[in-house]
Design a protein around this motif. Structure first.
Motif, PDB file in Angstrom:
ATOM      1  N   VAL A   1      17.838 -10.655   4.034  1.00 42.43           N
ATOM      2  CA  VAL A   1      17.446  -9.068   4.269  1.00 42.43           C
ATOM      3  C   VAL A   1      17.449  -9.011   5.727  1.00 42.43           C
ATOM      4  O   VAL A   1      16.829 -10.163   5.990  1.00 42.43           O
ATOM      5  CB  VAL A   1      16.421  -8.900   3.654  1.00 42.43           C
ATOM      6  N   ASN A   2      16.942  -7.779   6.244  1.00 45.26           N
ATOM      7  CA  ASN A   2      16.543  -7.521   6.887  1.00 45.26           C
ATOM      8  C   ASN A   2      14.846  -7.143   6.886  1.00 45.26           C
ATOM      9  O   ASN A   2      15.391  -5.962   6.432  1.00 45.26           O
ATOM     10  CB  ASN A   2      16.994  -7.172   8.124  1.00 45.26           C
ATOM     11  N   ILE A   3      13.785  -7.419   7.727  1.00 50.80           N
ATOM     12  CA  ILE A   3      13.266  -6.289   7.748  1.00 50.80           C
ATOM     13  C   ILE A   3      12.789  -5.579   8.968  1.00 50.80           C
ATOM     14  O   ILE A   3      12.775  -5.751   9.430  1.00 50.80           O
ATOM     15  CB  ILE A   3      11.966  -6.858   7.465  1.00 50.80           C
ATOM     16  N   ILE A   4      13.039  -3.594   7.935  1.00 49.30           N
ATOM     17  CA  ILE A   4      13.277  -2.662   9.572  1.00 49.30           C
ATOM     18  C   ILE A   4      11.917  -2.228   9.791  1.00 49.30           C
ATOM     19  O   ILE A   4      10.944  -0.980   9.019  1.00 49.30           O
ATOM     20  CB  ILE A   4      13.916  -1.757   9.504  1.00 49.30           C
TER      21      ILE A   4
ATOM     22  N   SER B   1      13.451  -1.202   4.695  1.00 50.17           N
ATOM     23  CA  SER B   1      12.301  -0.423   5.767  1.00 50.17           C
ATOM     24  C   SER B   1      10.995  -0.313   5.270  1.00 50.17           C
ATOM     25  O   SER B   1      10.639  -0.021   3.878  1.00 50.17           O
ATOM     26  CB  SER B   1      12.298   1.370   5.240  1.00 50.17           C
ATOM     27  N   PHE B   2       9.888  -0.340   6.532  1.00 47.54           N
ATOM     28  CA  PHE B   2       8.836  -1.220   5.978  1.00 47.54           C
ATOM     29  C   PHE B   2       8.311  -0.247   6.858  1.00 47.54           C
ATOM     30  O   PHE B   2       6.570  -0.201   6.848  1.00 47.54           O
ATOM     31  CB  PHE B   2       7.707  -2.784   6.897  1.00 47.54           C
ATOM     32  N   CYS B   3       8.121   1.205   7.661  1.00 47.96           N
ATOM     33  CA  CYS B   3       8.288   2.197   7.932  1.00 47.96           C
ATOM     34  C   CYS B   3       8.473   3.221   7.593  1.00 47.96           C
ATOM     35  O   CYS B   3      10.024   3.219   8.233  1.00 47.96           O
ATOM     36  CB  CYS B   3       8.114   1.485   9.576  1.00 47.96           C
ATOM     37  N   ASP B   4       7.810   4.014   7.273  1.00 50.72           N
ATOM     38  CA  ASP B   4       8.952   5.338   6.711  1.00 50.72           C
ATOM     39  C   ASP B   4       8.940   6.727   7.530  1.00 50.72           C
ATOM     40  O   ASP B   4      10.135   7.498   7.994  1.00 50.72           O
ATOM     41  CB  ASP B   4       7.748   6.042   5.101  1.00 50.72           C
ATOM     42  N   VAL B   5       8.356   6.539   8.202  1.00 53.93           N
ATOM     43  CA  VAL B   5       8.135   6.819  10.276  1.00 53.93           C
ATOM     44  C   VAL B   5       9.885   6.754  10.803  1.00 53.93           C
ATOM     45  O   VAL B   5      10.477   7.730  11.341  1.00 53.93           O
ATOM     46  CB  VAL B   5       6.843   7.594  10.461  1.00 53.93           C
ATOM     47  N   SER B   6       9.684   5.126  11.300  1.00 52.63           N
ATOM     48  CA  SER B   6      10.613   5.409  12.681  1.00 52.63           C
ATOM     49  C   SER B   6      11.745   3.771  11.730  1.00 52.63           C
ATOM     50  O   SER B   6      12.758   3.652  12.361  1.00 52.63           O
ATOM     51  CB  SER B   6      10.054   4.396  13.310  1.00 52.63           C
TER      52      SER B   6
ATOM     53  N   HIS C   1      13.414   1.753   0.867  1.00 50.09           N
ATOM     54  CA  HIS C   1      12.614   1.912   1.442  1.00 50.09           C
ATOM     55  C   HIS C   1      10.916   2.058   0.596  1.00 50.09           C
ATOM     56  O   HIS C   1      10.134   3.350   0.649  1.00 50.09           O
ATOM     57  CB  HIS C   1      12.459   3.850   1.783  1.00 50.09           C
ATOM     58  N   HIS C   2      10.987   1.223   0.091  1.00 47.92           N
ATOM     59  CA  HIS C   2       9.323   0.979  -0.462  1.00 47.92           C
ATOM     60  C   HIS C   2       8.128   0.753  -0.024  1.00 47.92           C
ATOM     61  O   HIS C   2       8.378  -0.218   1.284  1.00 47.92           O
ATOM     62  CB  HIS C   2      10.466  -0.362  -1.514  1.00 47.92           C
ATOM     63  N   PRO C   3       7.581   1.175  -0.336  1.00 48.33           N
ATOM     64  CA  PRO C   3       6.167   1.006   0.249  1.00 48.33           C
ATOM     65  C   PRO C   3       5.676  -0.418   0.412  1.00 48.33           C
ATOM     66  O   PRO C   3       6.177  -1.694  -0.347  1.00 48.33           O
ATOM     67  CB  PRO C   3       4.985   1.440  -0.279  1.00 48.33           C
ATOM     68  N   ILE C   4       5.083  -0.660   1.796  1.00 47.66           N
ATOM     69  CA  ILE C   4       4.833  -2.430   1.796  1.00 47.66           C
ATOM     70  C   ILE C   4       4.387  -2.540   0.475  1.00 47.66           C
ATOM     71  O   ILE C   4       3.012  -2.235   0.028  1.00 47.66           O
ATOM     72  CB  ILE C   4       3.551  -2.002   3.021  1.00 47.66           C
ATOM     73  N   PRO C   5       4.720  -3.743   0.287  1.00 51.62           N
ATOM     74  CA  PRO C   5       4.101  -4.792  -1.029  1.00 51.62           C
ATOM     75  C   PRO C   5       2.619  -5.348  -0.753  1.00 51.62           C
ATOM     76  O   PRO C   5       1.887  -6.299  -1.009  1.00 51.62           O
ATOM     77  CB  PRO C   5       4.987  -6.145  -1.125  1.00 51.62           C
ATOM     78  N   ILE C   6       1.900  -3.992  -1.178  1.00 50.92           N
ATOM     79  CA  ILE C   6       0.444  -4.732  -1.272  1.00 50.92           C
ATOM     80  C   ILE C   6      -0.580  -4.524  -2.609  1.00 50.92           C
ATOM     81  O   ILE C   6       0.255  -2.594  -2.849  1.00 50.92           O
ATOM     82  CB  ILE C   6      -0.261  -3.578  -0.141  1.00 50.92           C
ATOM     83  N   GLY C   7      -0.880  -4.526  -3.191  1.00 54.85           N
ATOM     84  CA  GLY C   7      -0.651  -4.621  -4.436  1.00 54.85           C
ATOM     85  C   GLY C   7      -0.498  -5.848  -5.682  1.00 54.85           C
ATOM     86  O   GLY C   7       0.756  -5.929  -5.125  1.00 54.85           O
ATOM     87  N   PHE C   8      -0.898  -5.892  -6.403  1.00 56.81           N
ATOM     88  CA  PHE C   8       0.326  -6.546  -7.768  1.00 56.81           C
ATOM     89  C   PHE C   8       1.059  -5.928  -8.571  1.00 56.81           C
ATOM     90  O   PHE C   8       2.349  -5.996  -8.232  1.00 56.81           O
ATOM     91  CB  PHE C   8      -0.898  -6.173  -8.993  1.00 56.81           C
ATOM     92  N   SER C   9       1.540  -4.434  -9.188  1.00 63.34           N
ATOM     93  CA  SER C   9       2.549  -4.161  -9.897  1.00 63.34           C
ATOM     94  C   SER C   9       3.527  -3.378  -8.704  1.00 63.34           C
ATOM     95  O   SER C   9       4.165  -3.814  -8.705  1.00 63.34           O
ATOM     96  CB  SER C   9       1.824  -2.306 -10.043  1.00 63.34           C
ATOM     97  N   ASN C  10       2.452  -3.130  -7.295  1.00 67.34           N
ATOM     98  CA  ASN C  10       3.796  -2.937  -6.411  1.00 67.34           C
ATOM     99  C   ASN C  10       4.431  -3.715  -5.359  1.00 67.34           C
ATOM    100  O   ASN C  10       5.464  -3.658  -5.001  1.00 67.34           O
ATOM    101  CB  ASN C  10       2.784  -1.359  -4.755  1.00 67.34           C
ATOM    102  N   SER C  11       3.611  -5.458  -5.262  1.00 68.09           N
ATOM    103  CA  SER C  11       4.291  -6.562  -5.286  1.00 68.09           C
ATOM    104  C   SER C  11       5.449  -6.616  -6.093  1.00 68.09           C
ATOM    105  O   SER C  11       6.622  -7.472  -5.521  1.00 68.09           O
ATOM    106  CB  SER C  11       3.471  -7.731  -5.241  1.00 68.09           C
ATOM    107  N   LEU C  12       4.927  -6.948  -7.508  1.00 61.07           N
ATOM    108  CA  LEU C  12       6.101  -6.773  -8.199  1.00 61.07           C
ATOM    109  C   LEU C  12       7.832  -5.751  -8.079  1.00 61.07           C
ATOM    110  O   LEU C  12       8.700  -6.773  -8.453  1.00 61.07           O
ATOM    111  CB  LEU C  12       5.559  -6.997 -10.090  1.00 61.07           C
TER     112      LEU C  12
END
Length: 402
Positions: A158-161, A208-213, A231-242
């Motif tokens: 993968v690439n993290i953009i 995508s780790f930035c919803d703006v850019s 375009h997943h939100p940054i994996p912060i939190g238990f459920s979100n990371s999962l």
């Protein structure tokens, strides 16, 4: 009386462009403008990131702005190449040189044969747009310069953009993906090299780790190289990371016991939740991180009473509306005084924000956790435990919540 005068909560295109460049290995941002632009942006980025950020400048005088300074730019490019020996020099216009119409592209073309570094130009007059467009324009320039069609890599990758800060969070995500059998070809732009960027088209998925850019570069890569993106939100939190790891594994068709890994953290999550449940929290952050933090707050059964973002991206509000049971005041791009008044009105018991919220925290009495610029781990399952413990510590002092 207001604690602050009215003031903007986001900065200019030049700041975003410089910040994006400073993440690249052995790259130098060169501002064609007065010395103050380079000094103040470098100073602020150094203070926020904890490491010295060096920004080169042509240091234009009044006569340069009146009569032009193409020759000065040419000489400065050659000097930076000779003294710093960078792989890349990113030449940026400033407000002054954008207004007078200095042709930095022509100067770069004429100088390219005289230097070893790769030269890239970005129109970055501060008045042109916000920092989000600065991030995006630098990433697009890098993609156009270094990416060409190639076969996908043999190993899932993968690439993290749109990730511009390194540190503990990025290490956690990379290490977790590696354990799952997933390579990270390139993080654009945190810690990436020219070679990393050339490998972007070999990736099987862009994140995508930035919803703006991050969205525009991901769309370009999908249209031109056929690489899908999330375009997943940054994996912060238990459920979100999962969900993030599940989504990556699903796209790559990999069998990994991610549910079992998640289950190992449930007991710790429940202990933290028991201590923090019902606590009133305000979030002041960039959009992608704000969505993830807000979901984590609700996961711990805390009450997000205020979510303030400096700007929003294509999917920000859609993702925020997807947070279960969210009942919060939401502010976008408002003045500092508006954030202050909202803090007074909503009476949070904890603020998740950045350095700019220090004074608001002191006056309101609500403790502040810097989730924007610190080096403390917040991403992934281990980051969720760490951030939960920090929240307990901020609210209860030395009390150990688990």
């Amino acid at each position: 009386m207001s604690w602050y005068d009215m003031g903007p909560v986001s900065t200019c295109k030049l700041f975003g462009a410089v910040r994006a460049v400073t993440g690249i290995k052995n790259a130098v941002p060169l501002i064609h403008g007065p010395r103050g632009c380079a000094y103040h942006i470098g100073y602020l980025l150094t203070a926020r990131g904890g490491r010295r950020i060096a920004v080169a400048s042509t240091e234009l005088s009044e006569s340069d702005v009146v009569f032009g300074a193409s020759e000065k730019l040419r000489d400065r490019i050659i000097e930076v190449d000779r003294t710093r020996k960078p792989d890349i020099i990113v030449i940026m216009s400033s407000c002054a040189t954008s207004i007078i119409g200095e042709d930095i592209g022509r100067v770069a073309d004429e100088t390219s044969e005289l230097v070893d570094a790769e030269l890239i130009t970005v129109s970055a007059g501060g008045f042109e747009s916000s920092q989000g467009e600065g991030y995006e324009e630098v990433m697009m320039a890098l993609i156009h310069k270094f990416c060409w069609r190639m076969e996908p890599s043999s190993k899932p990758s993968v690439n993290i953009i749109g990730e511009f800060r390194g540190g503990a969070d990025l290490r956690e995500v990379r290490e977790s993906l590696s354990l799952m059998g997933v390579d990270v070809n390139c993080v654009l732009t945190s810690g990436c090299s020219i070679r990393d960027m050339t490998m972007i088209p070999a990736g099987h998925l862009n994140c995508s780790f930035c919803d703006v850019s991050g969205i525009a570069p991901c769309r370009f890569l999908e249209e031109n190289f056929g690489t899908p993106f999330i375009h997943h939100p940054i994996p912060i939190g238990f459920s979100n990371s999962l969900r993030f790891y599940r989504e990556v594994l699903g796209y790559l068709n990999l069998d990994y016991p991610i549910n079992e890994e998640f289950s190992a953290f449930i007991e710790e999550r429940d202990r933290i939740r028991a201590e923090l449940e019902g606590l009133r929290v305000a979030v002041v952050s960039g959009p992608t991180r704000a969505v993830a933090l807000t979901e984590f707050i609700t996961e711990l059964r805390m009450k997000p009473v205020l979510v303030s973002m400096d700007m929003i991206g294509d999917y920000t509000l859609e993702n925020l509306r997807g947070v279960p049971g969210l009942r919060s005041e939401i502010l976008v791009g408002v003045d500092v005084s508006d954030i202050e008044e909202a803090i007074i009105r909503t009476e949070p018991e904890l603020i998740l924000g950045g350095l700019a919220e220090t004074r608001i925290s002191e006056v309101s009495g609500a403790p502040l956790i810097d989730v924007m610029h610190g080096s403390s781990l917040t991403a992934g399952f281990r980051g969720a435990v760490n951030l939960g413990a920090r929240m307990c510590g901020a609210v209860y002092g030395d009390h150990d919540c688990y």
